[in-house]
Design a protein around this motif. Structure first.
Motif, short mmCIF file in Angstrom:
data_model
loop_
_atom_site.label_atom_id
_atom_site.label_comp_id
_atom_site.label_asym_id
_atom_site.label_seq_id
_atom_site.Cartn_x
_atom_site.Cartn_y
_atom_site.Cartn_z
N GLY A 102 -7.43 5.19 6.87
CA GLY A 102 -6.30 5.68 7.64
C GLY A 102 -6.51 7.15 7.97
N SER A 116 -0.68 8.50 11.60
CA SER A 116 -2.09 8.11 11.64
C SER A 116 -2.26 6.62 11.84
CB SER A 116 -2.79 8.55 10.35
OG SER A 116 -2.15 8.00 9.23
N GLY A 277 -8.26 8.84 4.48
CA GLY A 277 -6.88 8.40 4.31
C GLY A 277 -6.82 6.95 3.89
N TYR A 279 -5.23 3.15 3.81
CA TYR A 279 -4.67 2.36 4.90
C TYR A 279 -4.36 0.96 4.39
CZ TYR A 279 -4.12 0.06 9.41
OH TYR A 279 -3.61 -0.65 10.46
N ASP A 280 -3.13 0.52 4.57
CA ASP A 280 -2.72 -0.84 4.27
C ASP A 280 -3.22 -1.30 2.90
OD1 ASP A 280 -1.47 -3.22 4.74
OD2 ASP A 280 -3.11 -4.09 5.90
N GLU A 337 0.66 8.04 -1.69
CA GLU A 337 0.09 7.89 -0.35
C GLU A 337 0.08 6.43 0.09
OE1 GLU A 337 -4.07 8.87 2.01
OE2 GLU A 337 -3.51 10.06 0.25
N TRP A 340 3.56 5.41 1.03
CA TRP A 340 3.95 5.97 2.32
C TRP A 340 3.31 5.19 3.47
CZ3 TRP A 340 7.08 8.23 5.34
CH2 TRP A 340 6.67 8.76 6.56
N MET A 341 2.02 4.86 3.33
CA MET A 341 1.36 4.09 4.38
C MET A 341 2.00 2.72 4.53
SD MET A 341 -0.86 6.04 5.74
CE MET A 341 -1.71 4.82 6.74
N ARG A 344 5.23 2.62 6.59
CA ARG A 344 5.12 2.74 8.05
C ARG A 344 5.19 1.39 8.73
NH1 ARG A 344 0.34 3.92 9.37
NH2 ARG A 344 0.79 4.76 11.42
#
Length: 372
Positions: A102, A116, A277, A279-280, A337, A340-341, A344
């Motif tokens: 991410g 992002s 970053g 991601y998922d 983190e 938070w991702m 989204r």
């Protein structure tokens, strides 16, 4: 106009093509494996050779809606021949595994945005080599980088392996370094490798063979391209020395590329990664911090935050020295983190996080709060 042929033909079975993939191939198309990507185009390996092809309108629309749908190195693709003779990348076949990071969304001005998006660095990989140079691997920030890459590696579906490259730079302290890195990688093989002396190269080669595909990830100057050359037994990737003075690496590799090896197997070289970053995330972070997860199961309270609660097994492990305090801090950071991702794309979770922050802000606004 025909598609440019960059080199001779390929045996698709040596690249990993099988009956399962064949059932996914659209009628009237031919299979190819993506070896390199550029804007709106890709280089692919297929029975007709090493071709350069452009994306179909369907592929471009899918990528515009979701960057994860953009073709990437390692993908299996369906090519369709157009009336004028050239081939077009018509569709991607389902990915068996995918390494996605991410934090790569961009604003209209070209800068990184807060909102992002995901980016697939490699697809259909069996092994994820996380390369960390011996020169820097003891730094706390670099242990954090290893943990981040491992979280993404576990999430990808591939087998993570940590390689301490440039092992010839260390002598007496190498074993200590391997032990320290192993604490940041529970359940993961950690090997010392020197492409200069050949140490560990055969161990790395042992993870390949047949049609297995590996991707090599790490910072600039980690010796990724040099390792790929050692595995290939030839100078297939350009290399440079690290800069004098600060020991930082140069971005020699500026694109990702799939390299078939003469001895069997394939390896994907990548540019140095600066931004990692999450991601998922599913269980990736939990896999990296399996030691903390095991300790947490012994805590007195099921909802223990591992801060000041009585009977906290995690805090007890920090106090007796069996768990580095740095590792708990890293776990907390990646958990936040990942949450938070997830928020989204999960409306319910996003609402919960918003309500939690409202409570925190309300507490901070109370009279006398934070006053001496």
């Amino acid at each position: 106009m025909s598609s440019p042929v960059l080199s001779g033909s390929y045996d698709l079975s040596s690249l990993g093509w099988n009956d399962s993939l064949a059932t996914e191939l659209p009628t009237g198309t031919i299979p190819a494996r993506v070896s390199r990507v550029d804007r709106g185009a890709a280089e692919v390996l297929c029975a007709d050779g090493h071709l350069q092809v452009h994306y179909s309108a369907r592929v471009r629309r899918a990528a515009a809606d979701d960057p994860v749908a953009l073709p990437c190195v390692g993908d299996w693709a369906a090519l369709r021949q157009l009336p004028e003779g050239r081939f077009e990348l018509e569709a991607l076949l389902p990915r068996r595994t995918a390494f996605v990071r991410g934090g790569v969304g961009r604003t209209s001005r070209g800068g990184l945005s807060d909102d992002s998006q995901g980016q697939v660095l490699a697809a259909n990989v069996d092994v994820v080599f996380v390369a960390e140079p011996a020169l820097h691997a003891t730094d706390t920030a670099d242990l954090g980088r290893i943990e981040r890459l491992l979280a993404l590696a576990w999430e990808s579906g591939g087998q993570p392996v940590v390689l301490i490259t440039k092992a010839d730079l260390l002598s007496e302290s190498l074993e200590f370094l391997l032990d320290e890195v192993a604490t940041a990688a529970p359940g993961v093989d950690v090997h010392a490798v020197s492409s200069l002396t050949g140490e560990g190269v055969e161990i790395v080669r042992g993870y390949l063979g047949g049609t297995r595909t590996a991707v090599v990830l790490g910072a600039s100057g980690a010796g990724k391209s040099t390792l790929v050359n050692a595995l290939a037994g030839a100078e297939v990737m350009e290399t440079q020395q690290v800069r004098a003075g600060d020991g930082r690496g140069r971005h020699t590799t500026v694109h990702r590329e799939l390299i078939p090896l003469d001895g069997g197997g394939l390896v994907i070289d990548t540019p140095g990664i600066r931004r990692i970053g999450l991601y998922d995330m599913g269980e990736g972070v939990d896999m990296v911090f399996a030691d903390i997860e095991e300790l947490a199961a012994r805590c007195r309270f099921a909802d223990c935050a591992h801060a000041t609660e009585p009977g906290c097994a995690v805090i007890a492990a920090i106090e007796d020295g069996t768990l580095p305090e740095r590792r708990l801090a890293s776990w907390n950071k990646l958990q936040r983190e990942a949450a938070w991702m997830a928020s989204r794309t999960d409306a319910r979770l996003r609402k919960e996080l918003q309500n939690r922050w409202k409570v925190i802000h309300k507490e901070m606004r109370k009279p006398g709060r934070n006053r001496p």
